[in-house]
Design a protein around this motif. Structure first.
Motif, PDB file in Angstrom:
ATOM      1  N   LYS A 123       0.765  -1.370  -0.067  1.00 39.85           N
ATOM      2  CA  LYS A 123       0.128  -0.138   0.096  1.00 39.85           C
ATOM      3  C   LYS A 123       0.957   1.286  -0.221  1.00 39.85           C
ATOM      4  O   LYS A 123       1.948   1.123   0.459  1.00 39.85           O
ATOM      5  N   ARG A 124       0.412   2.364  -0.306  1.00 41.34           N
ATOM      6  CA  ARG A 124       1.308   3.531  -0.269  1.00 41.34           C
ATOM      7  C   ARG A 124       0.279   4.586   0.764  1.00 41.34           C
ATOM      8  O   ARG A 124      -0.659   4.565   0.674  1.00 41.34           O
ATOM      9  N   ASP A 125       1.165   5.035   1.651  1.00 39.42           N
ATOM     10  CA  ASP A 125       0.715   5.957   2.520  1.00 39.42           C
ATOM     11  C   ASP A 125       0.488   7.448   2.076  1.00 39.42           C
ATOM     12  O   ASP A 125       0.649   7.581   0.717  1.00 39.42           O
ATOM     13  N   ALA A 126       0.270   8.371   2.801  1.00 42.59           N
ATOM     14  CA  ALA A 126      -0.169   9.783   2.186  1.00 42.59           C
ATOM     15  C   ALA A 126       0.990  10.478   1.420  1.00 42.59           C
ATOM     16  O   ALA A 126       0.922  11.098   0.669  1.00 42.59           O
ATOM     17  N   GLU A 127       2.460  10.220   1.962  1.00 43.47           N
ATOM     18  CA  GLU A 127       3.389  10.721   1.386  1.00 43.47           C
ATOM     19  C   GLU A 127       3.866   9.960   0.458  1.00 43.47           C
ATOM     20  O   GLU A 127       5.114  10.206  -0.478  1.00 43.47           O
ATOM     21  N   GLY A 128       3.359   8.701  -0.254  1.00 39.01           N
ATOM     22  CA  GLY A 128       3.687   7.995  -1.114  1.00 39.01           C
ATOM     23  C   GLY A 128       4.542   6.814  -1.065  1.00 39.01           C
ATOM     24  O   GLY A 128       5.147   6.201  -1.997  1.00 39.01           O
ATOM     25  N   ARG A 129       4.905   6.636   0.308  1.00 42.31           N
ATOM     26  CA  ARG A 129       5.912   5.461   0.905  1.00 42.31           C
ATOM     27  C   ARG A 129       5.014   4.271   0.510  1.00 42.31           C
ATOM     28  O   ARG A 129       3.993   4.211   0.645  1.00 42.31           O
ATOM     29  N   ARG A 130       5.922   3.206   0.206  1.00 43.80           N
ATOM     30  CA  ARG A 130       5.356   1.866  -0.044  1.00 43.80           C
ATOM     31  C   ARG A 130       5.387   1.099   1.511  1.00 43.80           C
ATOM     32  O   ARG A 130       6.419   0.813   1.846  1.00 43.80           O
ATOM     33  N   ILE A 131       4.307   0.775   1.784  1.00 45.03           N
ATOM     34  CA  ILE A 131       4.111   0.061   3.241  1.00 45.03           C
ATOM     35  C   ILE A 131       3.719  -1.458   2.878  1.00 45.03           C
ATOM     36  O   ILE A 131       2.720  -1.794   2.054  1.00 45.03           O
ATOM     37  N   VAL A 132       4.337  -2.275   3.327  1.00 42.72           N
ATOM     38  CA  VAL A 132       4.070  -3.701   3.274  1.00 42.72           C
ATOM     39  C   VAL A 132       3.327  -4.061   4.306  1.00 42.72           C
ATOM     40  O   VAL A 132       3.803  -4.106   5.442  1.00 42.72           O
ATOM     41  N   GLU A 133       1.980  -4.813   4.110  1.00 43.92           N
ATOM     42  CA  GLU A 133       1.346  -5.560   5.297  1.00 43.92           C
ATOM     43  C   GLU A 133       1.209  -7.064   4.961  1.00 43.92           C
ATOM     44  O   GLU A 133       1.016  -7.412   3.702  1.00 43.92           O
ATOM     45  N   ALA A 134       1.658  -7.671   6.127  1.00 44.10           N
ATOM     46  CA  ALA A 134       1.524  -8.975   5.930  1.00 44.10           C
ATOM     47  C   ALA A 134       0.878  -9.792   6.968  1.00 44.10           C
ATOM     48  O   ALA A 134       0.672  -9.440   8.111  1.00 44.10           O
ATOM     49  N   ASP A 135       0.044 -10.792   6.538  1.00 47.28           N
ATOM     50  CA  ASP A 135      -0.988 -11.728   7.822  1.00 47.28           C
ATOM     51  C   ASP A 135      -0.074 -12.784   7.707  1.00 47.28           C
ATOM     52  O   ASP A 135       0.086 -13.701   6.586  1.00 47.28           O
ATOM     53  N   MET A 136       0.203 -13.380   8.821  1.00 50.75           N
ATOM     54  CA  MET A 136       0.963 -14.709   8.828  1.00 50.75           C
ATOM     55  C   MET A 136       0.107 -15.521  10.155  1.00 50.75           C
ATOM     56  O   MET A 136      -0.495 -14.928  11.019  1.00 50.75           O
ATOM     57  N   THR A 137       0.346 -16.778   9.968  1.00 54.29           N
ATOM     58  CA  THR A 137      -0.307 -17.621  11.273  1.00 54.29           C
ATOM     59  C   THR A 137       0.937 -18.465  11.731  1.00 54.29           C
ATOM     60  O   THR A 137       2.006 -18.264  11.254  1.00 54.29           O
ATOM     61  N   LEU A 138       0.819 -19.239  12.924  1.00 52.49           N
ATOM     62  CA  LEU A 138       1.664 -20.202  13.512  1.00 52.49           C
ATOM     63  C   LEU A 138       1.020 -21.750  13.281  1.00 52.49           C
ATOM     64  O   LEU A 138      -0.143 -21.765  13.066  1.00 52.49           O
ATOM     65  N   THR A 139       1.813 -22.425  13.391  1.00 57.79           N
ATOM     66  CA  THR A 139       1.331 -23.820  13.424  1.00 57.79           C
ATOM     67  C   THR A 139       0.828 -24.175  14.457  1.00 57.79           C
ATOM     68  O   THR A 139      -0.159 -25.185  14.432  1.00 57.79           O
ATOM     69  N   ALA A 140       0.759 -23.272  15.726  1.00 59.50           N
ATOM     70  CA  ALA A 140       0.035 -23.674  16.730  1.00 59.50           C
ATOM     71  C   ALA A 140      -0.189 -22.450  17.828  1.00 59.50           C
ATOM     72  O   ALA A 140       0.830 -21.726  17.684  1.00 59.50           O
ATOM     73  N   PRO A 141      -1.236 -22.039  18.285  1.00 54.15           N
ATOM     74  CA  PRO A 141      -1.086 -20.898  19.015  1.00 54.15           C
ATOM     75  C   PRO A 141      -0.585 -20.710  20.021  1.00 54.15           C
ATOM     76  O   PRO A 141      -0.065 -19.550  20.429  1.00 54.15           O
ATOM     77  N   SER A 164       9.389   1.098   2.320  1.00 53.99           N
ATOM     78  CA  SER A 164       9.586   1.877   3.407  1.00 53.99           C
ATOM     79  C   SER A 164       9.347   1.340   4.909  1.00 53.99           C
ATOM     80  O   SER A 164       9.837   1.785   5.632  1.00 53.99           O
ATOM     81  N   GLU A 165       8.235   0.602   4.982  1.00 54.60           N
ATOM     82  CA  GLU A 165       7.974   0.312   6.173  1.00 54.60           C
ATOM     83  C   GLU A 165       7.318  -1.321   5.949  1.00 54.60           C
ATOM     84  O   GLU A 165       6.337  -1.503   4.926  1.00 54.60           O
ATOM     85  N   ALA A 166       7.416  -2.015   6.910  1.00 54.10           N
ATOM     86  CA  ALA A 166       6.453  -3.545   6.940  1.00 54.10           C
ATOM     87  C   ALA A 166       5.979  -3.774   8.282  1.00 54.10           C
ATOM     88  O   ALA A 166       6.414  -3.440   9.317  1.00 54.10           O
ATOM     89  N   VAL A 167       4.555  -4.203   8.098  1.00 50.83           N
ATOM     90  CA  VAL A 167       3.950  -4.762   9.464  1.00 50.83           C
ATOM     91  C   VAL A 167       3.610  -6.032   9.202  1.00 50.83           C
ATOM     92  O   VAL A 167       2.924  -6.366   8.148  1.00 50.83           O
ATOM     93  N   VAL A 168       3.612  -6.584  10.211  1.00 48.90           N
ATOM     94  CA  VAL A 168       3.286  -8.192  10.266  1.00 48.90           C
ATOM     95  C   VAL A 168       2.203  -8.338  11.387  1.00 48.90           C
ATOM     96  O   VAL A 168       2.372  -7.859  12.449  1.00 48.90           O
ATOM     97  N   ASN A 169       1.244  -9.000  10.840  1.00 50.49           N
ATOM     98  CA  ASN A 169       0.104  -9.523  11.907  1.00 50.49           C
ATOM     99  C   ASN A 169      -0.016 -10.843  12.080  1.00 50.49           C
ATOM    100  O   ASN A 169       0.176 -11.624  10.894  1.00 50.49           O
ATOM    101  N   ILE A 170      -0.146 -11.424  13.236  1.00 50.93           N
ATOM    102  CA  ILE A 170      -0.117 -12.584  13.418  1.00 50.93           C
ATOM    103  C   ILE A 170      -1.849 -13.046  13.576  1.00 50.93           C
ATOM    104  O   ILE A 170      -2.568 -12.133  14.387  1.00 50.93           O
TER     105      ILE A 170
END
Length: 192
Positions: A123-141, A164-170
């Motif tokens: 995604k691009r933020d308001a300043e045009g920077r490229r932000i990567v968003e990732a959704d990942m899981t685990l084999t067990a909670p 420019s930035e990466a955000v990782v969500n579990i």
């Protein structure tokens, strides 16, 4: 020694591999890219993966080069980032290849082939920077390595030059199961 966002390490330097916590010596001449700098040290990437250099060594060994990486000639880091962005659209293949370098320390298969990475989106933020968003899981909670694996993924995605930035969500939906693994992963684990 400095150019294109990388430096050639001027001397041998102790470091800790992320997320494994294993102490290593990065050899003189190793090419490094600065990912992040703080009071406690610097996080760098290179052919070895991602490593943390404590502040004592980052100041002594990297010294002025850390400053150069944070403040390139010709302006602020923000200006340099805006000027160095490629003119072409992003190649998400680079993100998936970076993600394939992340392993669960308890399983000898990368998180992509394990089927743990559900989504990578640019995604691009308001300043045009490229932000990567990732959704990942685990084999067990209850996986104790979950935060370390997520941080390793964030650092490796952040190391892709145009990110420019990466955000990782579990996430836990959908729940992971063995059917999500690639054929190669099943073969490595003796499940095929």
């Amino acid at each position: 020694m400095f150019g294109g966002g990388e430096i050639s390490l001027p001397a041998d330097c102790p470091a800790t591999l992320v997320p494994f916590g294993m102490g290593v010596i990065l050899s003189k001449g190793t090419l490094l890219k600065l990912i992040e700098k703080s009071e406690s040290g610097a996080t760098v990437s290179g052919l070895f993966g991602v490593a943390r250099i404590n502040s004592e060594h980052s100041k002594a060994v990297l010294g002025q080069f850390i400053g150069e990486l944070l403040e390139p000639a010709g302006g602020s880091p923000e200006a340099a980032s805006a000027n160095s962005e490629p003119a072409f659209d992003v190649d998400e293949t680079e993100l998936w290849e970076a993600a394939k370098t992340v392993f669960d320390p308890e399983i000898p298969v990368n998180i992509v082939d394990l089927g743990l990475l559900y989504r990578l989106e640019v995604k691009r933020d308001a300043e045009g920077r490229r932000i990567v968003e990732a959704d990942m899981t685990l084999t067990a909670p209850g996986c104790a390595m979950g935060p370390a694996i997520a941080e390793d993924l964030r650092l490796r995605l952040s190391a892709v030059p145009w990110v420019s930035e990466a955000v990782v969500n579990i996430v836990w939906d959908p729940p992971w199961n063995c059917d999500m693994m690639s054929e190669q992963a099943r073969m490595i684990l003796g499940l095929a």
